[in-house]
Design a protein around this motif. Structure first.
Motif, PDB file in Angstrom:
ATOM      1  N   ALA A 211      58.549  43.731  79.402  1.00 32.57           N
ATOM      2  CA  ALA A 211      58.086  45.011  79.945  1.00 32.57           C
ATOM      3  C   ALA A 211      57.599  44.868  81.378  1.00 32.57           C
ATOM      4  O   ALA A 211      56.886  43.918  81.719  1.00 32.57           O
ATOM      5  CB  ALA A 211      56.971  45.570  79.070  1.00 32.57           C
ATOM      6  N   ASP A 212      57.964  45.837  82.209  1.00 32.49           N
ATOM      7  CA  ASP A 212      57.388  45.950  83.545  1.00 32.49           C
ATOM      8  C   ASP A 212      56.060  46.704  83.486  1.00 32.49           C
ATOM      9  O   ASP A 212      55.190  46.508  84.336  1.00 32.49           O
ATOM     10  CB  ASP A 212      58.355  46.687  84.467  1.00 32.49           C
ATOM     11  N   TYR A 213      55.933  47.574  82.476  1.00 29.40           N
ATOM     12  CA  TYR A 213      54.697  48.312  82.237  1.00 29.40           C
ATOM     13  C   TYR A 213      54.347  48.145  80.758  1.00 29.40           C
ATOM     14  O   TYR A 213      55.040  48.689  79.888  1.00 29.40           O
ATOM     15  CB  TYR A 213      54.865  49.794  82.598  1.00 29.40           C
ATOM     16  N   LEU A 214      53.308  47.361  80.495  1.00 30.78           N
ATOM     17  CA  LEU A 214      52.960  46.987  79.128  1.00 30.78           C
ATOM     18  C   LEU A 214      51.625  47.616  78.739  1.00 30.78           C
ATOM     19  O   LEU A 214      50.601  47.389  79.399  1.00 30.78           O
ATOM     20  CB  LEU A 214      52.875  45.462  79.009  1.00 30.78           C
ATOM     21  N   ALA A 215      51.614  48.395  77.665  1.00 28.35           N
ATOM     22  CA  ALA A 215      50.384  49.003  77.154  1.00 28.35           C
ATOM     23  C   ALA A 215      49.693  48.029  76.212  1.00 28.35           C
ATOM     24  O   ALA A 215      50.293  47.552  75.255  1.00 28.35           O
ATOM     25  CB  ALA A 215      50.698  50.303  76.433  1.00 28.35           C
ATOM     26  N   THR A 216      48.449  47.710  76.506  1.00 32.45           N
ATOM     27  CA  THR A 216      47.668  46.793  75.677  1.00 32.45           C
ATOM     28  C   THR A 216      46.298  47.413  75.397  1.00 32.45           C
ATOM     29  O   THR A 216      45.937  48.449  75.953  1.00 32.45           O
ATOM     30  CB  THR A 216      47.470  45.441  76.387  1.00 32.45           C
ATOM     31  N   ASP A 217      45.534  46.736  74.548  1.00 32.27           N
ATOM     32  CA  ASP A 217      44.143  47.136  74.262  1.00 32.27           C
ATOM     33  C   ASP A 217      44.044  48.629  73.959  1.00 32.27           C
ATOM     34  O   ASP A 217      43.217  49.346  74.526  1.00 32.27           O
ATOM     35  CB  ASP A 217      43.225  46.784  75.448  1.00 32.27           C
ATOM     36  N   ILE A 218      44.894  49.099  73.053  1.00 34.85           N
ATOM     37  CA  ILE A 218      44.881  50.519  72.692  1.00 34.85           C
ATOM     38  C   ILE A 218      43.710  50.772  71.749  1.00 34.85           C
ATOM     39  O   ILE A 218      43.627  50.205  70.659  1.00 34.85           O
ATOM     40  CB  ILE A 218      46.219  50.928  72.047  1.00 34.85           C
ATOM     41  N   GLY A 230      52.738  43.515  86.310  1.00 37.21           N
ATOM     42  CA  GLY A 230      52.594  42.323  87.143  1.00 37.21           C
ATOM     43  C   GLY A 230      51.193  41.765  87.029  1.00 37.21           C
ATOM     44  O   GLY A 230      50.684  41.518  85.933  1.00 37.21           O
ATOM     45  N   GLU A 231      50.526  41.588  88.175  1.00 37.27           N
ATOM     46  CA  GLU A 231      49.175  41.040  88.195  1.00 37.27           C
ATOM     47  C   GLU A 231      48.104  42.119  88.138  1.00 37.27           C
ATOM     48  O   GLU A 231      46.911  41.814  88.128  1.00 37.27           O
ATOM     49  CB  GLU A 231      48.980  40.198  89.469  1.00 37.27           C
TER      50      GLU A 231
END
Length: 433
Positions: A211-218, A230-231
Motif C-alpha cells: 500500500a502507498d496509503y495504509l490505514a492502521t490503528d483503527i 511513506g515516512e
C-alpha cells in the motif's frame, strides 16, 4: 435533458465541449456516490472551486449535462476543476472523450443481472477504455480493482488490520477465486467481505500489492484511523464504522493527497462529515429507541449483503423492514430475481433480529429466500402494502432498520415518519398487547 439532447444531436458532444483543466473521477461498483460526496464536501470546506455531477446521473448524458450547466455561453468551463462520478459500465461512452487526471476506483464486484452481473466483464471494459495518461488510485485489498490497467501510473490504498478480519469467506459470492496473473487458485490470507482482503498465489507468486496509503490503528470507539504514506502518517476521523465506509474514507484521503491537498486540509473537514442521509440516517425516538435508514441497493447482491451484515452486527434487539422491489423497472422489464440468491440473507438469521418484515410487490420472492436462509418462519412477516408494515412492528425491538433501495428513498422516509408517530416510538402500550 440537456445532456440527452446534446448527445442525440452530436454523439461525440463530450469530446467536443471544452473540459476543465483538471478532472478527478470516481468509479467502481459500490461506494462511488459516498466517495464523491465526501470528496466534494472537503473541497468545499477548503474553498477550492469545482463543479460536479452530484445532482445528476453518472452516465454519459449526466456528464454532458454537468459540462453544459457549468460552461459559459462560449462553451468554456466556469471552473478549472471537475469532480465526476463515472459509471463503470458507461466507460466506452465516456473515456474516449474525457480523460480524468486522477481516477479513484473503490472496488469491482458483480452488480445488476441486467447490466454487469460478471465482475470480469466490467474489468475488461475498464482495462480497454481507461486512458493511458490517467493516474489510478486503487483499492489494493481488491484483487480485481488492483489489477486494472497495469501500464498506468498508480497508487494503492489498503487497510492493515481490523478486529473483524477472517481467513474464510462467509459470503455466498467470491468474485476473485483465481489469480488475475496466472489463473491459478488464490489463497485468501485475510478476508474482510467477499473477495476483499489480502491474497497470494502459490503458483506464480502473485500477491496483494504493497500500500502507498495504509490505514492502521483503527479505533472504532474514538472513530479515528491513522493513514501512513511513506515516512509520514496522520490521524483522521471516521464518519462511519462499517468496513466499506472505512475503505470509502481511505479512498477519499488517498485521492485528495494525490491531488495535492495537505493532511490538515483533509483532517479538519473530516471531523464534521457524515455519510449522506440518502445512504444512512439514524433517528432516536422519544422513548430512547432507534430508527435507522440504511441503503441496501436492490439488484446489487454485494451492497445488500453488506447492509445485512451491518444489521446483524448492530447491538440490541432489532426489527428489520425490507423495501426491496423492482417496481421502478415494471414499465419496461422484469428484473431477474437471481440476485436474491447471491445475497447473504443468512446474515439476517440471527437471534438478535427478532423480526423480519418483507413488503412490496415481490414480498413472496423475498419470503421464499428468507425461508431458504433458515430464518424461523415465526420471525417473518410479509405483505403487499408497504405502509401496513408499521402496525406489524415488534414492540420488544430496540432498533428498527429500514433497508431500502435507491428508488424507495421517499417511501422509506414516509415509513420512518409513520414509525415516529406510532405507539412503538412513543413507548405507549400497543393495542391488544
Amino acid at each position: 435533458m440537456p445532456g440527452s439532447w446534446a448527445i442525440i444531436l452530436c454523439p461525440d458532444f463530450i469530446g467536443r465541449i471544452t473540459k476543465p483543466k483538471k478532472i478527478i473521477g470516481i468509479t467502481g461498483t459500490n461506494g462511488k456516490t459516498t466517495v464523491a460526496n465526501m470528496l466534494e464536501d472537503i473541497l468545499t470546506q477548503n474553498n477550492i472551486p469545482f463543479f460536479c455531477n452530484r445532482s445528476g446521473s453518472n452516465v454519459n448524458t449526466g456528464i454532458a449535462s454537468a459540462l453544459i450547466a457549468n460552461s459559459n455561453l462560449l462553451g468554456h468551463p466556469k471552473q478549472d476543476l471537475a469532480v465526476l462520478e463515472l459509471d463503470e459500465r458507461s466507460a466506452p461512452k465516456l473515456y474516449p472523450y474525457l480523460q480524468p487526471d486522477i481516477l479513484i476506483c473503490t472496488n469491482i464486484f458483480r452488480d445488476s443481472c441486467k447490466r454487469n452481473a460478471h465482475a470480469e466483464f466490467i474489468l475488461s471494459i475498464l482495462n480497454q477504455e481507461i486512458p493511458k495518461g490517467t493516474k489510478l488510485v486503487l483499492n489494493g485489498d481488491d484483487p480485481l480493482c488492483s489489477s486494472i490497467c497495469p501500464e498506468n501510473d498508480r497508487v494503492y490504498f489498503s487497510i492493515d488490520h481490523l478486529d473483524t478480519d477472517k481467513t474464510v469467506c462467509e459470503n455466498i459470492v467470491n468474485d476473485a477465486p483465481i489469480c488475475p496473473n496466472c489463473s491459478g487458485p488464490l489463497t485468501h490470507d485475510v478476508v474482510r467481505y467477499h473477495h476483499i482482503g489480502r491474497v497470494h498465489c502459490t503458483r506464480c507468486g502473485y500477491c496483494s500489492p504493497e500500500a502507498d496509503y495504509l490505514a492502521t490503528d483503527i479505533d472504532l470507539s474514538a472513530m479515528t484511523m491513522t493513514v501512513k504514506s511513506g515516512e509520514t502518517q496522520s490521524t483522521y476521523s471516521l464518519p462511519n464504522s462499517s468496513t466499506i465506509n472505512i475503505y470509502n474514507t481511505l479512498a477519499v484521503i488517498s485521492g485528495l493527497l494525490e491531488f495535492g491537498l495537505t493532511p490538515e486540509q483533509i483532517r479538519v473537514p473530516l471531523q464534521t462529515l457524515h455519510i449522506s442521509e440518502t445512504r444512512y440516517m439514524e433517528t432516536e425516538t422519544p422513548n430512547g429507541k432507534k430508527i435507522i435508514l440504511h441503503l441496501a441497493k436492490a439488484q446489487n447482491p454485494i451492497a445488500c449483503s453488506r447492509a445485512f451484515e451491518n444489521v446483524r452486527n448492530a447491538p440490541g434487539r432489532k426489527s428489520v423492514l425490507l423495501l426491496l422491489d423492482d417496481r421502478h423497472d415494471a414499465m419496461h422489464t422484469v428484473e431477474s430475481k437471481a440476485w436474491l440468491y447471491d445475497t447473504d440473507f443468512e446474515f439476517l438469521n440471527d437471534d438478535s433480529i427478532v423480526q423480519l418484515i418483507l413488503v412490496g410487490a415481490r414480498h413472496y420472492d423475498t419470503y421464499l429466500r428468507a425461508l431458504l436462509a433458515d430464518i424461523p418462519e415465526n420471525r417473518i412477516t410479509h405483505m403487499r402494502n408497504e405502509r401496513d408494515a408499521v402496525s406489524a412492528l415488534d414492540a420488544h425491538a430496540d432498533t428498527i432498520f429500514i433497508l431500502y433501495e435507491i428508488h424507495s428513498i421517499s417511501l422509506s422516509e414516509e415509513i420512518r415518519q409513520s414509525i415516529l408517530d406510532s405507539a412503538w416510538a412513543k413507548g405507549e402500550k400497543p393495542a391488544g398487547d
